[in-house]
Design a protein around this motif. Sequence first.
Motif, PDB file in Angstrom:
ATOM      1  N   TRP A 131      40.246  50.149  12.081  1.00  0.00           N
ATOM      2  CA  TRP A 131      41.324  49.413  12.762  1.00  0.00           C
ATOM      3  C   TRP A 131      42.362  48.813  11.825  1.00  0.00           C
ATOM      4  O   TRP A 131      43.327  48.194  12.292  1.00  0.00           O
ATOM      5  N   ILE A 132      42.189  48.993  10.521  1.00  0.00           N
ATOM      6  CA  ILE A 132      43.157  48.396   9.590  1.00  0.00           C
ATOM      7  C   ILE A 132      44.560  48.936   9.868  1.00  0.00           C
ATOM      8  O   ILE A 132      45.530  48.189   9.950  1.00  0.00           O
ATOM      9  N   SER A 133      44.673  50.247  10.055  1.00  0.00           N
ATOM     10  CA  SER A 133      46.002  50.846  10.216  1.00  0.00           C
ATOM     11  C   SER A 133      46.667  50.448  11.538  1.00  0.00           C
ATOM     12  O   SER A 133      47.875  50.548  11.660  1.00  0.00           O
ATOM     13  N   ARG A 134      45.864  50.018  12.524  1.00  0.00           N
ATOM     14  CA  ARG A 134      46.432  49.724  13.853  1.00  0.00           C
ATOM     15  C   ARG A 134      46.355  48.246  14.245  1.00  0.00           C
ATOM     16  O   ARG A 134      46.646  47.897  15.399  1.00  0.00           O
ATOM     17  N   ALA A 135      45.947  47.389  13.334  1.00  0.00           N
ATOM     18  CA  ALA A 135      45.849  45.957  13.661  1.00  0.00           C
ATOM     19  C   ALA A 135      47.172  45.503  14.286  1.00  0.00           C
ATOM     20  O   ALA A 135      48.236  45.879  13.816  1.00  0.00           O
ATOM     21  N   THR A 140      37.995  49.613  20.526  1.00  0.00           N
ATOM     22  CA  THR A 140      39.222  48.856  20.813  1.00  0.00           C
ATOM     23  C   THR A 140      39.390  47.733  19.797  1.00  0.00           C
ATOM     24  O   THR A 140      38.451  47.402  19.053  1.00  0.00           O
ATOM     25  N   TRP A 141      40.560  47.135  19.798  1.00  0.00           N
ATOM     26  CA  TRP A 141      40.805  46.005  18.895  1.00  0.00           C
ATOM     27  C   TRP A 141      39.825  44.863  19.166  1.00  0.00           C
ATOM     28  O   TRP A 141      39.381  44.178  18.240  1.00  0.00           O
ATOM     29  N   ALA A 142      39.437  44.691  20.430  1.00  0.00           N
ATOM     30  CA  ALA A 142      38.517  43.595  20.757  1.00  0.00           C
ATOM     31  C   ALA A 142      37.169  43.793  20.062  1.00  0.00           C
ATOM     32  O   ALA A 142      36.438  42.822  19.832  1.00  0.00           O
ATOM     33  N   ASP A 143      36.848  45.035  19.705  1.00  0.00           N
ATOM     34  CA  ASP A 143      35.595  45.278  18.982  1.00  0.00           C
ATOM     35  C   ASP A 143      35.613  44.570  17.625  1.00  0.00           C
ATOM     36  O   ASP A 143      34.559  44.204  17.100  1.00  0.00           O
ATOM     37  N   MET A 144      36.817  44.386  17.058  1.00  0.00           N
ATOM     38  CA  MET A 144      36.899  43.626  15.794  1.00  0.00           C
ATOM     39  C   MET A 144      36.442  42.185  16.036  1.00  0.00           C
ATOM     40  O   MET A 144      35.830  41.556  15.173  1.00  0.00           O
ATOM     41  N   GLY A 145      36.761  41.680  17.217  1.00  0.00           N
ATOM     42  CA  GLY A 145      36.315  40.336  17.565  1.00  0.00           C
ATOM     43  C   GLY A 145      34.819  40.301  17.833  1.00  0.00           C
ATOM     44  O   GLY A 145      34.097  39.436  17.320  1.00  0.00           O
ATOM     45  N   ALA A 146      34.328  41.263  18.624  1.00  0.00           N
ATOM     46  CA  ALA A 146      32.904  41.276  18.981  1.00  0.00           C
ATOM     47  C   ALA A 146      32.037  41.539  17.753  1.00  0.00           C
ATOM     48  O   ALA A 146      30.959  40.950  17.605  1.00  0.00           O
TER      49      ALA A 146
END
Lengths: 275, 338
Positions: B75-79, B137-143
């Motif tokens: 997700w680094i490229s799409r943060a 998904t981006w929320a997976d970075m949170g979870a």
Amino acid sequence: MSYASHESATRISAGTAITAEDIRAGGAKAPEDVARYALQLGDDALMLSQRLGWWIARAPELEEDIALANIALDLLGHARFFLTYAGTAWGRTEDELAYFRDEEEFRSCRLVEQENGDFGQTIARQLIFSYYQYELYRRLVRSTDPTLAAIAEKALKEIEYHQDHAGQWVLRLGLGTEESKRRIAAGLHYMWPYVDELFHDDELVDALGDVAVRPSGLRADFDARIRAILQEAELSVPEVLGAYGGDRSGQFSEQRGHILAEMQVLARQHPGATW
Amino acid sequence: MTTQNSGLHAVAAAEPAEQAELDRAGQEHFDRIIAEDSRIEPRDWMPAAYRRTLVRQISQHAHSEIIGMQPEGNWISRAPSLKRKAILMAKVQDEAGHGLYLYSAAETLGTPRSELNQQLLDGRAKYSSIFNYPARTWADMGAIGWLVDGAAIANQVPLCRASYGPYGRAMVRICKEESFHQRQGWEILHELSHGTPAQKQMAQDAVNRFYGPSLQMFGPPDDDSPNSKQSMAWNIKRFSNDELRQRFVDMIVEQAAALDLTLPDPDLKWNEERGHYDYGPLDWDEFKAVVGGRGPCNLQRMQRRRQAHEDGAWVREAAAAYARRTAPERAPAELIGA
């Protein structure tokens, strides 16, 4: 001094640690042409950071995952400073500028947009760009624009490390094995056509005077230092002509659209959202 | 054999009788250290099984850090903002750093990093199964930050007191950074759950997917965890899998409420008598399948690691060749340094 609004930027002076938030909170409003210049510098840093981020968890050694991540993070920091400052001219945030401009609105040079290729190609791009940025920032610290000078001061220390990292690898690849020599030479050959455009003067620089650094004035020092490191690595300066069409007026690489498609996709799916 | 050099002789190549004596004295020293709850250091005598257990555990943890860089690196490229991109990049970089400290700690037990890495590439060593789930998904970075790093912290804080010194000390630094990682995960989810309806739904979906697997990170239930008992006797492990899992559940229930998100477990409720939250059964068949190689991303994660290793071979060879070439020049400096 014509840029009187800068006097309110009391928190920002050369040598103090700054953050993108400080620049916004400082209240300095960049004049239009200074903002356009800051945008170029910010876009270069952002594109290269985006490229280098790909290497994280793909590098040849764990130590190199860390080193490349570190360089990408430094560049992202510089991008945030420059874009935040540029945005003050137009009432736009760093994220509005990074995520909601289209291809033709970016002002990055073609070099930073080139494919990573193999490690040799990435290091070739790092060598060229870090040597160029070093010459640029060591002069930009004397910019008459205090915000640009402060950003350059902070960035310069980091660029010195980027330069050392690239130089150390060029020596290892040039003097290592036949295979590594072949690959770094191929990487330099691939990137070299995009060197000339880094030193192209334009009307913006003419108008900015002592606020900006004149790119053509960096060329002699860049050439001498690049020649020295390549000679030490038993490599030669590639004999290739500059690629036609490179300046910052809107001519851009085929790769830019792909970089932005990936970088901007999520932000654009949720316009107006905060993260 | 003469009596005057017997000491040296014993170190170089002990006779069986002498070796037995050394082992007896070593075991006595080791037992005393463990009984005092003090620390074993690299040069101390230790039972072979203690050394093996530690190498296995520490290297598995290191491998988990390295493989764990992939789902987040994805997700680094799409943060979605530059600030989030910077934080995520720094976090993944920390994970590489944790891998390095842990490999170094394992090396003090006599197994070189190259051998540990080879075990990972050959599929002979395991890493945490949680990283075989996709980060969609981006929320997976949170979870991942909140639940996965949260579970890791619950597991790892007691390891700061592990009886093996270099491991315990590595864990102190790792736990400090992990607690920052957990906070940033919680903050991502908080921002999403208080954002647009689509963002809130993204956050809830990620929590739904990572809740069960994060509870399984503590390992099988106590009655099905054969190695735990010995590790606890050696003061490597301080609490059982189920104790740690309970502690984690108790913590996240309240945090989920603060996030305004629900945990996907209909059996979750406060038990006044136990003073803990009860939670529903976990899917141990799924756990075993994922550990056994059938997770959604097992092959992808290993393929990526092997590819990076193979693609980097020529670079490592060049660095080694350069080091040999320049060694004579560097020797005097090293002598001065010594």
